[in-house]
Design a protein around this motif. Structure first.
Motif, short mmCIF file in Angstrom:
data_model
loop_
_atom_site.label_atom_id
_atom_site.label_comp_id
_atom_site.label_asym_id
_atom_site.label_seq_id
_atom_site.Cartn_x
_atom_site.Cartn_y
_atom_site.Cartn_z
N GLU A 51 0.84 -1.20 0.00
CA GLU A 51 0.00 0.00 0.00
C GLU A 51 0.87 1.25 0.00
O GLU A 51 0.60 2.23 -0.72
N TYR A 52 1.93 1.26 0.83
CA TYR A 52 2.83 2.42 0.87
C TYR A 52 3.56 2.60 -0.46
O TYR A 52 3.76 3.72 -0.92
N GLU A 53 4.02 1.49 -1.07
CA GLU A 53 4.72 1.60 -2.35
C GLU A 53 3.81 2.18 -3.43
O GLU A 53 4.24 3.02 -4.23
N ALA A 54 2.54 1.75 -3.44
CA ALA A 54 1.60 2.30 -4.41
C ALA A 54 1.37 3.79 -4.16
O ALA A 54 1.30 4.60 -5.10
N LEU A 55 1.28 4.17 -2.88
CA LEU A 55 1.08 5.58 -2.55
C LEU A 55 2.26 6.43 -2.99
O LEU A 55 2.09 7.48 -3.63
N LEU A 56 3.48 5.99 -2.67
CA LEU A 56 4.67 6.77 -3.02
C LEU A 56 4.89 6.82 -4.52
O LEU A 56 5.29 7.85 -5.07
N HIS A 57 4.63 5.69 -5.19
CA HIS A 57 4.81 5.68 -6.66
C HIS A 57 3.81 6.63 -7.33
O HIS A 57 4.16 7.35 -8.28
N GLY A 58 2.58 6.65 -6.84
CA GLY A 58 1.61 7.57 -7.40
C GLY A 58 1.98 9.03 -7.16
O GLY A 58 1.78 9.89 -8.03
N MET A 59 2.55 9.34 -5.98
CA MET A 59 2.97 10.70 -5.71
C MET A 59 4.14 11.11 -6.61
O MET A 59 4.21 12.26 -7.06
N ALA A 67 1.88 18.21 -10.91
CA ALA A 67 0.80 18.48 -9.95
C ALA A 67 1.37 19.20 -8.73
O ALA A 67 2.49 18.95 -8.30
N THR A 68 0.58 20.12 -8.17
CA THR A 68 0.99 20.88 -6.99
C THR A 68 0.14 20.54 -5.75
O THR A 68 0.61 20.73 -4.63
N ARG A 69 -1.07 20.09 -5.96
CA ARG A 69 -1.94 19.71 -4.86
C ARG A 69 -2.53 18.34 -5.13
O ARG A 69 -2.95 18.06 -6.25
N LEU A 70 -2.58 17.51 -4.08
CA LEU A 70 -3.07 16.14 -4.22
C LEU A 70 -4.17 15.87 -3.20
O LEU A 70 -4.08 16.31 -2.05
N GLU A 71 -5.17 15.14 -3.64
CA GLU A 71 -6.20 14.60 -2.77
C GLU A 71 -6.29 13.12 -3.06
O GLU A 71 -6.77 12.70 -4.12
N ILE A 72 -5.79 12.30 -2.13
CA ILE A 72 -5.58 10.87 -2.35
C ILE A 72 -6.63 10.10 -1.57
O ILE A 72 -6.89 10.39 -0.39
N TYR A 73 -7.22 9.09 -2.23
CA TYR A 73 -8.20 8.22 -1.59
C TYR A 73 -7.62 6.81 -1.52
O TYR A 73 -7.06 6.31 -2.52
N GLY A 74 -7.74 6.17 -0.38
CA GLY A 74 -7.24 4.81 -0.21
C GLY A 74 -8.12 4.01 0.71
O GLY A 74 -8.79 4.56 1.59
N ASP A 75 -8.10 2.66 0.53
CA ASP A 75 -8.94 1.80 1.37
C ASP A 75 -8.15 1.14 2.50
O ASP A 75 -8.69 0.32 3.24
N SER A 76 -6.86 1.51 2.66
CA SER A 76 -6.06 1.01 3.79
C SER A 76 -6.13 2.03 4.92
O SER A 76 -5.49 3.09 4.85
N ASN A 77 -6.90 1.70 5.92
CA ASN A 77 -7.08 2.65 7.02
C ASN A 77 -5.78 2.87 7.79
O ASN A 77 -5.51 3.97 8.27
N LEU A 78 -4.94 1.84 7.91
CA LEU A 78 -3.68 1.98 8.63
C LEU A 78 -2.75 2.98 7.95
O LEU A 78 -2.17 3.86 8.59
N VAL A 79 -2.62 2.86 6.64
CA VAL A 79 -1.74 3.77 5.90
C VAL A 79 -2.25 5.20 5.99
O VAL A 79 -1.48 6.15 6.18
N VAL A 80 -3.57 5.38 5.87
CA VAL A 80 -4.14 6.73 5.93
C VAL A 80 -3.93 7.33 7.32
O VAL A 80 -3.51 8.49 7.46
N VAL A 134 -15.50 -0.89 -1.49
CA VAL A 134 -16.51 -0.85 -2.55
C VAL A 134 -16.37 0.42 -3.38
O VAL A 134 -16.61 0.42 -4.61
N SER A 135 -15.96 1.52 -2.75
CA SER A 135 -15.82 2.78 -3.47
C SER A 135 -14.48 2.91 -4.18
O SER A 135 -14.24 3.94 -4.82
N ASN A 136 -13.62 1.90 -4.07
CA ASN A 136 -12.28 1.97 -4.69
C ASN A 136 -12.18 0.93 -5.80
O ASN A 136 -11.22 0.17 -5.90
#
Length: 388
Positions: free
Chosen positions: A12-20, A28-41, A80-82
């Motif tokens: 989950e962290y690797e996907a987050l960092l790679h996307g950033m 991009a200058t501003r990001l709004e990231i949605y994820g289904d891993s509550n621990l990472v968020v 479900v929303s992801n």
């Protein structure tokens, strides 16, 4: 991801960092990231602590990446929303054909450096050789570890009581001599004579703070006050000079104590002032009795009203304590002096009745009741009662 045995959180962290990184490359200058891993968020937004070493390193790397953007926010959504991210994840895990418009990239190593294992224990000869080799190296490779230790407050007392040594400062020396009369040495440790005769072991200030914290909010802690904390610490046989101030700081900085501590000096309700603005605007009303039955007439009670501004007194004898009698008495006052702004009275049943309330509401009069425990609120009428 082509590295051995990645955990779900690491993926989950690797996907987050790679996307950033991709978003930064696209400008991009501003990001709004949605994820289904509550621990990472939660860890990334500093809403919970990271315990594992790899999770701590990933969170630090995310914070470094976040500093490169003007704004970055993570939000947790349900699985479900992801759906789009789950569809891409299933393509990679099932090795399905990559559809058009989807970029494919292999990550061969972790974004973080795993914590190295502790070096093996060296023999004495190897240690000397390693130290000699380090000394011959460049000065930039030399590392010095400095540990600052605060001197214990017991050291001057031990030096004086054991070796008769005093500090060079004469003022400090006199203080040590004067205060050492309350201390003694037991098995090489410093103890203090308490008022109750108990020998209190002298401990370091940091140990005393830890002891107070355990008594205050430990397993059996009940969030006691400052004096109770210090008394409990001294009662069990410990002493240090800053116990009172340490307990005060602990209680003042304790969040539950500040939220739920009782406030004895705060009133239960808002205080009502008694403004004296103009004559006959505010009256005090009270009833005296029962009195000896008068003859003729049989009057046993006395209604008394006094104007707060002019001290004008109105009194009339009555036969009963009914609300109609109180209403008729005050109607006579309003016919001669006009409608007042407010009436201050006690909690008598005839004044706190529906009929008297209706009379006040119809005339636009505010009815205020004096506290039972503080009759001085209606003190002018009480003094008039004694005078009459």
């Amino acid at each position: 991801m082509n590295f051995p045995l990645p955990t779900n959180n690491e993926a989950e962290y690797e996907a987050l960092l790679h996307g950033m990184r991709m978003a930064k490359a696209c400008g991009a200058t501003r990001l709004e990231i949605y994820g289904d891993s509550n621990l990472v968020v939660q860890q990334s937004m500093n809403l919970c602590d990271a315990v594992n070493n790899n999770m701590i390193a990933y969170r630090q790397l995310y914070q470094n990446m976040e500093a490169k953007f003007e704004g970055c926010e993570l939000k947790h959504i349900g699985r479900v929303s992801n759906e789009e991210a789950d569809a891409l994840e299933n393509i990679g895990s099932m090795c399905s054909p990559i559809p058009d418009g989807v970029f494919y990239e292999v990550i061969a190593q972790l974004s973080i450096k795993e914590k190295a294992l502790a070096p093996p224990k060296l023999l004495a000869d190897d240690s000397e050789a390693r130290l000699q080799q380090t000394a011959e190296g460049s000065p930039s490779q030399l590392t010095e570890h400095v540990l600052l230790l605060e001197p214990l407050w017991t050291k001057p007392f031990l030096a004086y009581l054991i070796d008769q040594r005093l500090p060079e400062d004469p003022v400090e020396a006199r203080r040590i001599v004067r205060r050492s009369k309350a201390f003694t040495i037991v098995n090489g440790e410093l103890y203090k004579h308490s008022i109750s005769g108990i020998f209190q072991r002298c401990i370091a200030i940091d140990d005393g703070k830890a002891l107070l914290r355990e008594i205050h909010e430990g397993t059996c802690g009940h969030h006691a006050g400052c004096r109770a904390l210090v008394a409990e610490a001294f009662r069990v046989g410990f002493y240090w000079p800053t116990a009172a101030s340490d307990a005060r700081d602990l209680v003042w900085k304790c969040d539950p104590c500040q939220r739920f501590a009782p406030k004895p000096h705060a009133p239960t309700t808002d205080l009502m002032t008694i403004p004296l603005a103009w004559p006959f605007a505010q009256w005090g009303l009270d009833q005296v009795g029962p009195l000896p039955r008068s003859s003729p007439g049989g009057h046993t009670y006395l209604l008394v009203a006094v104007n707060k501004f002019t001290k004008w007194i109105e009194a009339v004898p009555i036969k009963n304590q009914k609300a109609e009698t109180a209403v008729q008495f005050f109607k006579g006052i309003t016919c001669r002096f006009g409608m007042p702004h407010s009436i201050v009275t006690d909690n008598g049943s005839n004044f706190d009745s529906k009929k008297f309330w209706k009379f006040c509401d119809d005339g636009g009069i505010r009815l205020k009741f004096a506290s039972v425990a503080h009759s001085q609120t209606n003190g002018q009428v009480e003094r008039i009662n004694g005078l009459i």
